[in-house]
Design a protein around this motif. Structure first.
Motif, PDB file in Angstrom:
ATOM      1  N   ALA A 120      44.941  53.269  44.806  1.00 30.20           N
ATOM      2  CA  ALA A 120      44.986  52.349  45.301  1.00 30.20           C
ATOM      3  C   ALA A 120      46.810  52.533  46.375  1.00 30.20           C
ATOM      4  O   ALA A 120      46.959  52.244  47.313  1.00 30.20           O
ATOM      5  N   SER A 144      44.391  46.708  55.921  1.00 34.91           N
ATOM      6  CA  SER A 144      43.458  45.826  55.021  1.00 34.91           C
ATOM      7  C   SER A 144      43.185  46.387  53.927  1.00 34.91           C
ATOM      8  O   SER A 144      42.885  47.805  55.007  1.00 34.91           O
ATOM      9  N   GLY A 145      43.349  46.927  53.289  1.00 35.56           N
ATOM     10  CA  GLY A 145      43.118  47.623  51.717  1.00 35.56           C
ATOM     11  C   GLY A 145      43.803  49.211  52.013  1.00 35.56           C
ATOM     12  O   GLY A 145      43.603  49.824  50.604  1.00 35.56           O
ATOM     13  N   CYS A 146      45.533  49.195  53.031  1.00 38.09           N
ATOM     14  CA  CYS A 146      46.014  49.727  52.456  1.00 38.09           C
ATOM     15  C   CYS A 146      46.513  50.278  51.379  1.00 38.09           C
ATOM     16  O   CYS A 146      47.570  51.204  50.964  1.00 38.09           O
ATOM     17  N   GLY A 147      47.342  48.759  50.605  1.00 42.49           N
ATOM     18  CA  GLY A 147      48.034  49.335  48.657  1.00 42.49           C
ATOM     19  C   GLY A 147      49.120  47.943  49.566  1.00 42.49           C
ATOM     20  O   GLY A 147      49.729  48.434  48.117  1.00 42.49           O
ATOM     21  N   LYS A 148      48.742  47.319  49.963  1.00 43.60           N
ATOM     22  CA  LYS A 148      50.331  46.537  50.437  1.00 43.60           C
ATOM     23  C   LYS A 148      50.540  45.735  49.067  1.00 43.60           C
ATOM     24  O   LYS A 148      51.049  45.773  48.550  1.00 43.60           O
ATOM     25  N   THR A 149      49.488  44.973  48.974  1.00 40.84           N
ATOM     26  CA  THR A 149      49.360  43.739  47.765  1.00 40.84           C
ATOM     27  C   THR A 149      49.916  44.540  46.599  1.00 40.84           C
ATOM     28  O   THR A 149      50.817  43.880  46.083  1.00 40.84           O
ATOM     29  N   THR A 150      48.921  45.776  46.102  1.00 45.39           N
ATOM     30  CA  THR A 150      49.320  45.977  45.248  1.00 45.39           C
ATOM     31  C   THR A 150      51.067  46.574  44.375  1.00 45.39           C
ATOM     32  O   THR A 150      51.448  46.169  44.313  1.00 45.39           O
ATOM     33  N   GLN A 189      49.554  35.346  48.964  1.00 46.94           N
ATOM     34  CA  GLN A 189      48.258  35.624  50.307  1.00 46.94           C
ATOM     35  C   GLN A 189      48.290  34.624  50.493  1.00 46.94           C
ATOM     36  O   GLN A 189      47.837  33.580  51.354  1.00 46.94           O
TER      37      GLN A 189
HETATM   38  N1  LIG Z   1      41.942  44.690  40.685  1.00 48.32           N
HETATM   39  C1  LIG Z   1      41.237  45.867  41.853  1.00 48.32           C
HETATM   40  N2  LIG Z   1      40.556  46.476  41.017  1.00 48.32           N
HETATM   41  C2  LIG Z   1      40.024  47.448  42.113  1.00 48.32           C
HETATM   42  N3  LIG Z   1      40.125  48.212  42.995  1.00 48.32           N
HETATM   43  C3  LIG Z   1      41.387  46.779  43.606  1.00 48.32           C
HETATM   44  C4  LIG Z   1      41.653  46.122  42.830  1.00 48.32           C
HETATM   45  N4  LIG Z   1      42.614  45.939  43.393  1.00 48.32           N
HETATM   46  C5  LIG Z   1      43.212  46.269  44.591  1.00 48.32           C
HETATM   47  N5  LIG Z   1      41.686  46.872  44.829  1.00 48.32           N
HETATM   48  C6  LIG Z   1      41.746  47.965  46.027  1.00 48.32           C
HETATM   49  O1  LIG Z   1      42.849  48.664  46.170  1.00 48.32           O
HETATM   50  C7  LIG Z   1      43.114  48.718  47.235  1.00 48.32           C
HETATM   51  C8  LIG Z   1      44.648  48.496  47.956  1.00 48.32           C
HETATM   52  O2  LIG Z   1      43.924  46.968  47.690  1.00 48.32           O
HETATM   53  P1  LIG Z   1      45.663  45.717  48.582  1.00 48.32           P
HETATM   54  O3  LIG Z   1      44.859  44.330  47.797  1.00 48.32           O
HETATM   55  O4  LIG Z   1      46.844  46.663  47.608  1.00 48.32           O
HETATM   56  O5  LIG Z   1      45.491  46.050  49.986  1.00 48.32           O
HETATM   57  P2  LIG Z   1      46.205  45.381  51.168  1.00 48.32           P
HETATM   58  O6  LIG Z   1      46.370  46.323  52.076  1.00 48.32           O
HETATM   59  O7  LIG Z   1      47.377  44.153  50.477  1.00 48.32           O
HETATM   60  O8  LIG Z   1      44.884  44.711  51.867  1.00 48.32           O
HETATM   61  P3  LIG Z   1      44.790  42.948  52.032  1.00 48.32           P
HETATM   62  O9  LIG Z   1      45.755  42.782  53.332  1.00 48.32           O
HETATM   63  O10 LIG Z   1      43.591  43.086  52.974  1.00 48.32           O
HETATM   64  O11 LIG Z   1      45.342  42.287  51.551  1.00 48.32           O
HETATM   65  C9  LIG Z   1      41.662  48.521  48.153  1.00 48.32           C
HETATM   66  O12 LIG Z   1      41.360  49.480  48.361  1.00 48.32           O
HETATM   67  C10 LIG Z   1      41.428  47.803  46.978  1.00 48.32           C
HETATM   68  O13 LIG Z   1      39.780  47.488  47.406  1.00 48.32           O
END
Ligand SMILES: Nc1ncnc2c1ncn2[C@@H]1O[C@H](COP(=O)(O)OP(=O)(O)OP(=O)(O)O)[C@@H](O)[C@H]1O
Length: 253
Positions: free
Chosen positions: A16, A36-42, A82
């Motif tokens: 992620a 969305s999904g690029c890893g920002k929240t993680t 969020q």
């Molecule tokens: N608990 C988890 N278990 C498995 N995969 C995860 C988990 N949390 C996030 N991911 C995956 O990690 C990647 C990054 O997710 P993240 O939520 O960090 O993205 P994001 O940029 O914050 O997206 P958004 O703007 O939609 O919130 C995505 O592919 C997501 O599916």
């Protein structure tokens, strides 16, 4: 000061976040921008250990966060999640008082600080006894911001704090937020997918794609000196969309 040094997060084989590094100086706002999904929240949640990094090192206020108890670490970090994360069965006042109560503040102090923040965030004082579902989305976000700020933490982590709002409400919550006196000294990391927000609020921007930082710099660096076509297209496309929204709103006014 926040230092992220080559941090990564793997979820069951999904990478992620890959090798992300950045520094946020005291009082500065750093924006994590991307689709969305690029890893920002993680990335953001690794900073307050809601998610544990698979590798890499994070330092906040001079301390390696892996060596701190998460609950102690989080006392110096205000967090807006969020979907505002308010407790539905707590009133507005009770939601705002969660951290001060953990810190054993006297009730008078909690009341005084709550009143001040409600006023600064343009919420009527009689909202204190309301429950979150009696409030609009914009009002709930204001309460969530008050909750993050009340104990005056030096660090703020904000995950799409204006994300669920329509463009006009969004602009008004954002304006009141940026004018808060308490914000001036905070070291802030803000997650957004909104280019306009990133350009307005960020001292620095990290544009992410597929778990990596594609470009990091001041707003002007990304806007005027994009490192590749992805950066150019990401900023350009959204700014075109914004000018279309603006034209539509202006035509309706
Ligand atoms: N608990 C988890 N278990 C498995 N995969 C995860 C988990 N949390 C996030 N991911 C995956 O990690 C990647 C990054 O997710 P993240 O939520 O960090 O993205 P994001 O940029 O914050 O997206 P958004 O703007 O939609 O919130 C995505 O592919 C997501 O599916």
């Amino acid at each position: 000061m926040i230092i992220a040094d080559r941090i990564s997060k793997h979820f069951n084989g999904i990478e992620a976040v890959k090798d992300v590094s950045f520094q946020v100086s005291e009082g500065e706002t750093m924006v994590l921008l991307g689709t969305s999904g690029c890893g920002k929240t993680t990335t953001l949640k690794m900073l307050n250990r809601l998610i544990e990094a698979t590798s890499g090192r994070i330092e906040i206020l001079g301390k390696d966060i892996s060596k701190e108890k998460p609950e102690i670490l989080r006392r110096s970090i205000g967090y807006v999640s969020q979907n505002n994360g308010l407790f539905p069965h707590y009133t507005v006042a009770e939601n705002i008082a969660v951290v001060p109560k953990l810190l054993n503040w006297p009730a008078n102090d909690i009341g005084r600080h709550t009143d001040r923040l409600l006023e600064q965030l343009k919420l009527p004082a009689n909202f204190k006894d309301k429950y979150p579902d009696e409030l609009s989305g914009g009002q709930q976000q204001r309460v969530s911001i008050a909750r993050a700020l009340i104990a005056d933490p030096p660090v703020l982590l904000l995950d799409e704090p204006f994300g669920a709002l329509d463009p006009v409400t969004r602009a008004s919550v954002r304006r009141d937020f940026t004018e808060l006196p308490a914000l001036k000294q905070k070291t802030t990391v803000l997650v957004t997918h909104d280019v306009q927000e990133a350009l307005q609020l960020g001292d620095q921007i990290c544009l992410m794609d597929q778990g990596r930082i594609v470009q990091q710099g001041k707003p002007g660096d990304l806007l005027l000196r994009p490192v590749n076509e992805f950066v150019h297209a990401f900023l350009g496309q959204q700014l075109e969309d914004i000018s279309r929204i603006y034209e539509r709103i202006r035509a309706q006014a």
